[in-house]
Design a protein around this motif. Structure first.
Motif, PDB file in Angstrom:
ATOM      1  N   TYR A 426       0.732  -1.294   0.066  1.00  0.00           N
ATOM      2  CA  TYR A 426       0.297   0.006   0.011  1.00  0.00           C
ATOM      3  C   TYR A 426       0.799   1.357  -0.064  1.00  0.00           C
ATOM      4  CZ  TYR A 426      -3.353   3.432   1.684  1.00  0.00           C
ATOM      5  OH  TYR A 426      -4.335   4.680   1.839  1.00  0.00           O
ATOM      6  N   TYR A 443      -2.777   2.779  -9.376  1.00  0.00           N
ATOM      7  CA  TYR A 443      -4.217   2.760  -9.157  1.00  0.00           C
ATOM      8  C   TYR A 443      -4.677   1.267  -9.337  1.00  0.00           C
ATOM      9  CZ  TYR A 443      -4.023   7.923  -9.757  1.00  0.00           C
ATOM     10  OH  TYR A 443      -3.751   9.219  -9.368  1.00  0.00           O
ATOM     11  N   TYR A 450      -7.584  -3.208  -2.295  1.00  0.00           N
ATOM     12  CA  TYR A 450      -8.625  -3.049  -1.691  1.00  0.00           C
ATOM     13  C   TYR A 450      -9.363  -4.279  -1.752  1.00  0.00           C
ATOM     14  CZ  TYR A 450      -7.561   2.184  -0.999  1.00  0.00           C
ATOM     15  OH  TYR A 450      -7.112   3.161  -0.579  1.00  0.00           O
ATOM     16  N   GLN A 455     -12.734  -4.168   0.602  1.00  0.00           N
ATOM     17  CA  GLN A 455     -13.099  -2.666   0.496  1.00  0.00           C
ATOM     18  C   GLN A 455     -13.552  -2.643  -1.038  1.00  0.00           C
ATOM     19  OE1 GLN A 455     -10.515   0.182   2.404  1.00  0.00           O
ATOM     20  NE2 GLN A 455      -9.884  -1.467   3.802  1.00  0.00           N
ATOM     21  N   ASP A 457     -16.027  -1.121  -2.351  1.00  0.00           N
ATOM     22  CA  ASP A 457     -16.542   0.274  -2.785  1.00  0.00           C
ATOM     23  C   ASP A 457     -15.321   1.162  -3.126  1.00  0.00           C
ATOM     24  OD1 ASP A 457     -15.698   0.154  -0.103  1.00  0.00           O
ATOM     25  OD2 ASP A 457     -17.339   1.939   0.134  1.00  0.00           O
ATOM     26  N   GLN A 458     -14.162   1.018  -2.180  1.00  0.00           N
ATOM     27  CA  GLN A 458     -13.034   1.684  -2.366  1.00  0.00           C
ATOM     28  C   GLN A 458     -12.324   1.446  -3.523  1.00  0.00           C
ATOM     29  OE1 GLN A 458     -12.414   4.499  -0.516  1.00  0.00           O
ATOM     30  NE2 GLN A 458     -10.848   4.976  -1.977  1.00  0.00           N
ATOM     31  N   LYS A 461     -13.952   3.118  -6.500  1.00  0.00           N
ATOM     32  CA  LYS A 461     -13.621   4.311  -6.819  1.00  0.00           C
ATOM     33  C   LYS A 461     -12.230   4.795  -7.306  1.00  0.00           C
ATOM     34  CE  LYS A 461     -16.746   5.945  -2.924  1.00  0.00           C
ATOM     35  NZ  LYS A 461     -16.737   6.274  -1.535  1.00  0.00           N
ATOM     36  N   THR A 462     -11.359   3.999  -6.932  1.00  0.00           N
ATOM     37  CA  THR A 462      -9.935   4.048  -7.183  1.00  0.00           C
ATOM     38  C   THR A 462      -9.827   3.725  -8.785  1.00  0.00           C
ATOM     39  OG1 THR A 462      -9.095   3.395  -5.219  1.00  0.00           O
ATOM     40  CG2 THR A 462      -7.445   3.058  -7.104  1.00  0.00           C
TER      41      THR A 462
END
Length: 639
Positions: A426, A443, A450, A455, A457-458, A461-462
């Motif tokens: 990370y 990305y 994630y 995670q 949803d993250q 988004k990324t």
């Protein structure tokens, strides 16, 4: 009640002003609008839910019906007395309670309607995807818009049928956010007689990209998307729409003997106006010093024009001096971007040739590391071998130059896919993005981090952010589609697959993604036909079998599924460097044998097959998660 609906907002323009001038005519037009809306929307199986002020909100079960209704309404309202109406349409999840409607989809449809012009019909990308192949519906892309209270820029299309007003992008107003400086650097054109000088013109573009990503206040489109236009003569305004930029830098390079002439121009995308243009004539004593100088000059000019600042932007000095090494490096990138295992191996050969000629070439070391890590993660090499080599090359890249974002990405990959050192991975990816915000590979990997951390949803988004930076990158389009599958947004995943298949109708990754999304929606028979095509395109009897085996098991063709299992086992024996345990786990999951599934998942972990941390988050693995043994799997991977 929650449902998927096409939401149509319609708003009459100029009503208040007309009331002041001619109240009777205003009331007559409003009544006529109401009659046209009610008869037409009902005829196309829609329902008016609300009237508000001068507008209305309607819903349809079908996006196609909603667009046909909108076209019909606008064509009727062109007749006297003409009524000026804006229409915006979007599809999305909505919640309907009595006669009220809620949801993000409603907000977005309203914002799209506010962008529209009188007599026009604007639709979102989701609606466009539904109607694009309809013979009687014409469309024109207007590009991306930043809308208030909407996080991501939205891609908007205008319906272009007869009688429908289609504006230019610069005519579109509405509730848009303040513009941001977004720039694309198109590949500089080689004007020299010698085609080998192509690598010099590409090099100028590369150096500019490396420098401009470090200019404050400037968002630069990634290399992959910009280079998609190499050798093409597309209109600058169309390129800007596709890349979601407002400025474009283009140029040409002419090299003769010991002289080089470079022309560069900065163009305002909305109107094609040249903000500035310059020609540089230089001696060619050192090709890379010339690149450094030119990139610095242009970067400072851009800084002055785009950001209003006077601060000098330091040139990013190239670490290489050998044009042949650079040529091998560019060829390596070309193969690496093709994404297939065979092309990855060609890329490694090219990068190693570059290193042999230029031992201090940090980027080439980083790319060797990344490509070996990719082969290990895909199960195309024994992970232990692939990731040990990746570590060695990544460490060397960072030792040579720790300001190179690619080196930090290369170091993150073994930590993510092999060592399972999650926090180290990370941090390395965050460092890469800090060094180069346009490096979308970081990305991409962050999205999988994630997913491993559950995670989802993250992760989405990324990758959505990455697609804004690099909208034409096959790797990013594919990864975002994969993230949508993880989040069970199967229709969105199918749309991503279609983007890949527009680039190449036989792109295996596109067909495969579409098959998984369709299968997980419940139509495994259609998925089966697509997986057969994936297997055919691999051109190998023992490859491309995982999806096929899963689909056979899902449609009840157990014998065929077992054939796939036996072929996978045969491949494991014939190609000991390949790791197919993940494929076997998936097929046995389809067949419903959880003992076998856990056996092969544990084999994946024993062999350090990194993506196991991600693929166990796929929707079909829900049944595995309910088993007490699942906790042990996660624990073994340090999650």
């Amino acid at each position: 009640m929650r449902q998927l609906a096409a939401i149509l907002f319609a708003d009459m323009t100029g009503y208040t002003a007309l009331m002041q001038e001619n109240e009777q005519l205003a009331r007559h037009k409003r009544q006529r609008l109401k009659e046209v809306l009610e008869t037409t929307i009902a005829r196309f199986n829609g329902k008016i839910l609300q009237y508000y002020g001068d507008g209305s909100l309607s819903i349809f079960h079908s996006a196609i019906d909603s667009v046909h209704a909108a076209i019909d309404i606008q064509q009727q309202l062109q007749q006297a007395p003409q009524v000026d109406l804006r229409i915006g349409i979007h599809t999305g999840d909505v919640i309907i309670e009595e006669e009220s409607i809620y949801g993000d989809g409603v907000n977005l449809a309203s914002r799209i309607e506010s962008l529209a012009v009188p007599g026009g019909v604007f639709v979102s990308e989701k609606v466009y995807d539904e109607v694009r192949n309809q013979q009687h519906i014409q469309t024109r892309e207007l590009g991306y818009f930043e809308l208030k209270n909407i996080k991501q820029p939205i891609r908007v299309f205008a319906i272009a049928n007869n009688g429908i007003v289609v504006p230019g992008r610069n005519e579109v107003r509405g509730k848009t956010a303040a513009p941001v400086n977004r720039l694309a650097v198109l590949p500089f054109v080689n004007m020299s007689a010698d085609p080998e000088n192509e690598y010099f013109s590409d090099g100028i573009t590369e150096e500019l990209l490396n420098t401009l990503t470090r200019v404050d206040g400037l968002q630069v489109t990634s290399r992959t998307s910009a280079f998609a236009f190499k050798g093409k003569n597309d209109d600058i305004r169309d390129i800007a729409i596709q890349l979601n930029v407002d400025k474009i830098l283009e140029g040409s390079v002419r090299k003769a003997g010991n002289r080089v002439r470079i022309t560069a121009q900065l163009i305002n995308a909305a109107d094609g106006f040249h903000i500035w243009s310059e020609t540089y004539d230089r001696k060619l004593d050192d090709i890379f010093e010339v690149q450094d100088e030119i990139s610095g000059i242009i970067a400072n000019k851009l800084k002055e024009n785009l950001s209003g600042g006077q601060k000098q932007v330091p040139s990013i000095k190239s670490s290489i001096k050998n044009i042949t090494a650079y040529t091998h490096y560019l060829k390596g990138l070309h193969f690496k971007n093709k994404l297939t295992p065979a092309d990855n191996r060609k890329a490694i050969d090219c990068f190693k040739q570059a290193i042999a000629l230029e031992p201090g070439y940090a980027q080439a070391y980083a790319m060797v590391a990344q490509t070996y890590a990719t082969l290990g993660a895909m199960g195309q090499m024994i992970p232990h071998t692939a990731f040990e080599i990746a570590h060695q090359y990544a460490d060397k890249a960072l030792e040579l130059d720790d300001s190179v974002a690619e080196g930090h990405i290369a170091k993150a990959m073994p930590n993510l896919f092999y060592e399972w050192k999650w926090q180290e991975a990370y941090k390395a990816l965050q460092k890469a993005i800090e060094l180069n915000p346009a490096e979308t590979t970081a990305y991409d990997l962050l999205g999988f981090y994630y997913i491993a951390m559950a995670q989802k949803d993250q992760a989405v988004k990324t990758l959505e952010e990455a697609e804004q930076i690099d909208p034409l990158s096959p790797a990013i389009i594919k990864s975002l589609g994969t993230m949508y599958i993880f989040e069970e947004r199967f229709d969105d995943a199918i749309r991503q697959a279609e983007k890949l298949l527009e680039m190449n109708p036989e792109m295996r990754s596109g067909i495969e993604m579409k098959a998984w999304a369709i299968g997980m929606k419940g139509d495994w028979q259609t998925a089966l036909e697509l997986f057969k095509e994936v297997h055919r395109l691999t051109n190998h009897p023992l490859k491309g079998l995982m999806g096929l085996g899963v689909a056979y098991s899902r449609v009840g063709m157990t014998d065929k599924a077992m054939e796939c299992v036996h072929k996978l086992e045969q491949r494991q024996q014939e190609e000991p460097d390949s790791v197919v345990d993940g494929d076997l786990a998936a097929v046995w999951l389809g067949l419903g044998d959880l003992d076998k599934v856990f056996y092969y998942l544990n084999e994946c972990i024993d062999k350090r097959m990194g993506p196991v941390a991600c693929f166990i988050e796929y929707p079909p693995y829900k049944i595995v998660k309910a088993d007490p043994r699942f906790h042990d799997l996660k624990h073994r991977m340090g999650i």
